[in-house]
Motif scaffolding. Structure first.
Motif, PDB file in Angstrom:
ATOM      1  N   GLY A  85       3.554  12.229  43.237  1.00 19.81           N
ATOM      2  CA  GLY A  85       4.023  11.352  43.475  1.00 19.81           C
ATOM      3  C   GLY A  85       5.538  11.458  43.895  1.00 19.81           C
ATOM      4  O   GLY A  85       6.266  12.816  43.808  1.00 19.81           O
ATOM      5  N   PRO A  86       6.253  10.277  44.255  1.00 24.43           N
ATOM      6  CA  PRO A  86       5.611   9.203  44.366  1.00 24.43           C
ATOM      7  C   PRO A  86       4.931   8.788  45.698  1.00 24.43           C
ATOM      8  O   PRO A  86       5.127   9.635  46.597  1.00 24.43           O
ATOM      9  CB  PRO A  86       7.164   8.017  44.530  1.00 24.43           C
ATOM     10  N   THR A  95       7.214   4.222  43.654  1.00 27.77           N
ATOM     11  CA  THR A  95       5.989   4.048  42.587  1.00 27.77           C
ATOM     12  C   THR A  95       4.875   4.969  43.287  1.00 27.77           C
ATOM     13  O   THR A  95       4.900   5.594  44.059  1.00 27.77           O
ATOM     14  CB  THR A  95       5.475   2.605  42.602  1.00 27.77           C
ATOM     15  N   GLY A  96       3.767   5.072  42.055  1.00 27.50           N
ATOM     16  CA  GLY A  96       2.666   5.886  42.325  1.00 27.50           C
ATOM     17  C   GLY A  96       3.011   7.443  41.958  1.00 27.50           C
ATOM     18  O   GLY A  96       2.737   8.205  42.561  1.00 27.50           O
ATOM     19  N   GLN A  99      -0.698  10.628  36.621  1.00 34.67           N
ATOM     20  CA  GLN A  99      -0.813  10.745  35.174  1.00 34.67           C
ATOM     21  C   GLN A  99      -1.089  12.336  34.630  1.00 34.67           C
ATOM     22  O   GLN A  99      -2.108  12.632  34.046  1.00 34.67           O
ATOM     23  CB  GLN A  99      -1.731   9.935  34.529  1.00 34.67           C
ATOM     24  N   ALA A 107       8.643  11.385  37.975  1.00 38.05           N
ATOM     25  CA  ALA A 107       8.972   9.674  37.567  1.00 38.05           C
ATOM     26  C   ALA A 107      10.222   9.844  36.911  1.00 38.05           C
ATOM     27  O   ALA A 107      11.089   9.040  37.195  1.00 38.05           O
ATOM     28  CB  ALA A 107       7.879   9.328  36.897  1.00 38.05           C
ATOM     29  N   TRP A 196       3.616   5.481  30.365  1.00 40.75           N
ATOM     30  CA  TRP A 196       2.694   5.046  31.208  1.00 40.75           C
ATOM     31  C   TRP A 196       2.273   3.506  31.004  1.00 40.75           C
ATOM     32  O   TRP A 196       1.798   2.914  30.087  1.00 40.75           O
ATOM     33  CB  TRP A 196       1.251   5.841  30.856  1.00 40.75           C
ATOM     34  N   ASN A 199      -0.422   1.245  34.765  1.00 43.79           N
ATOM     35  CA  ASN A 199      -0.994   2.324  35.869  1.00 43.79           C
ATOM     36  C   ASN A 199      -0.062   3.129  36.526  1.00 43.79           C
ATOM     37  O   ASN A 199      -0.355   3.774  37.717  1.00 43.79           O
ATOM     38  CB  ASN A 199      -2.094   1.863  36.478  1.00 43.79           C
ATOM     39  N   ASP A 200       1.206   3.510  35.922  1.00 43.60           N
ATOM     40  CA  ASP A 200       2.286   4.122  36.725  1.00 43.60           C
ATOM     41  C   ASP A 200       3.247   4.403  35.623  1.00 43.60           C
ATOM     42  O   ASP A 200       3.185   3.843  34.361  1.00 43.60           O
ATOM     43  CB  ASP A 200       2.720   3.344  37.627  1.00 43.60           C
TER      44      ASP A 200
END
Length: 232
Positions: A85-86, A95-96, A99, A107, A196, A199-200
């Protein structure tokens, strides 16, 4: 940034801008080295949210470095972009994130810096897409309205990323210590937390606690950090 929204609204724009420079990631060295350094808006409380393993095969590898790292400038600061990511950037917002521990660390780094130095036209989308929605986010937004950032960070105050250490990790939340260096060779650690959400990974802003120490000066880097050095 520790005053109430009403008190902040009464300040002049010049005063608000000076406070922003003091309390944010691009704070001058004299603020970083001061034990009573205030809470800056994009910094996070160091939270113990559960430890992901790290002993043998009992959990995710918290020291696994991001892969396929490349560096992209944002407002005068080099930020990492990796396989974890991102995945997308638009109008300043990134974003993105995967996980995983390295995705959470990326992030934490990217969100903290972007939120701290975003231009006036960028920060609304960054807040909306990169920060967990809650009262602390609303308060930060009210305070941000009182100042204006139109250009990149001054080289004197812009941080250069050195690496990070994940101090706790679950698939729901992660605490990440981010280490940076400034133009005068002083170093600092930023205690951040991401969750989290949707979903990000998103940044969790702290409550307006005047006793919090989200950013601290350091003389030496820990030997066990994940090195992620931005180009000089």
């Amino acid at each position: 940034m520790n005053s109430t929204p009403l008190a902040t609204a009464r300040r002049s724009r010049a005063t608000a801008e000076r406070e922003h420079a003091r309390n944010h990631l691009i704070a001058p060295r004299r603020r970083i080295r001061t034990p009573a350094a205030g809470v800056f808006g994009a910094a996070m409380l160091l939270a113990t949210v559960g430890c992901g393993g790290g002993d043998g095969d009992s959990g995710p590898n918290l020291s696994a470095a991001p892969t396929q790292v490349r560096w992209q400038p944002f407002q005068g600061v080099a930020l990492p972009n990796a396989a974890q990511g991102p995945k997308k950037t638009a109008n300043g917002a990134a974003t993105g994130f995967e996980q995983s521990p390295s995705g959470a660390a990326l992030a934490a780094i990217v969100h903290t810096v972007r939120l701290s130095i975003a231009a006036d036209s960028q920060w609304p989308d960054i807040v909306r897409l990169e920060v967990v929605p809650d009262k602390a986010r609303d308060e930060w937004s009210v305070n941000r309205l009182q100042l204006s950032i139109t250009g990149p960070a001054s080289p004197e105050y812009a941080p250069r990323l050195l690496g990070y250490k994940i101090t706790s990790y679950t698939e729901a939340a992660s605490a990440v210590d981010v280490y940076t260096e400034y133009s005068d060779s002083s170093k600092a650690v930023n205690h951040t937390t991401v969750e989290w959400f949707g979903n990000d990974w998103r940044l969790r802003l702290p409550d307006q606690d005047p006793t919090a120490r989200p950013i601290e000066s350091v003389d030496e880097l820990p030997t066990d950090i994940v090195k992620l050095e931005a180009p000089a």
